[in-house]
Motif scaffolding. Structure first.
Motif: not given
Length: 126
Positions: A109, A111, A125
């Motif tokens: 992701t 993140k 993020s």
């Protein structure tokens, strides 16, 4: 001697395979790399939150090359640019004082997921 197999805390030192380390201080394996690199030191941290104990500190690096420190103190998560110095900026206000904070990066992701055992997980993020 190769050191490209990561750190293995679980097995006894006598059972490590070639390339595994029992401990790695002041070093890091960057994401998607098997090269052991020295962590650059930080000369100045500045004040995260005056009078509060820092209950967690983690480093986050993202695909676009940006990286920063994530810290927990009092009722907040703070970030600061990676490097020799920098100021802390409040990123998220918490409902309870932060517990022992940790952050986990997900390459899938791109993140970082920040948890402290008390508050709801936060997602950060680049």
């Amino acid at each position: 001697m190769p050191v490209n197999m990561g750190v293995n805390f679980a097995d006894p030192k006598s059972d490590l395979i070639p390339g595994e380390l029992a401990i790695a201080r002041n070093s890091i394996y960057y994401q998607e790399s098997d090269i052991l690199a020295k962590i650059n030191g930080r000369a100045l941290f500045g004040t995260m939150l005056a009078g509060s104990t820092i209950t967690g500190l983690a480093w986050a690096k993202f695909r676009n090359g940006s990286s920063y420190l994530i810290g927990a103190a009092g009722y907040g998560y703070y970030t600061s640019p990676s490097g020799g110095s920098g100021t802390w900026t409040l990123q998220s206000t918490l409902t309870e004082p932060a517990g022992r904070m940790d952050a986990v990066y997900s390459d899938q992701t791109d993140k970082s997921y920040v948890v402290d055992g008390v508050n709801l997980m936060r997602v950060m993020s680049s």
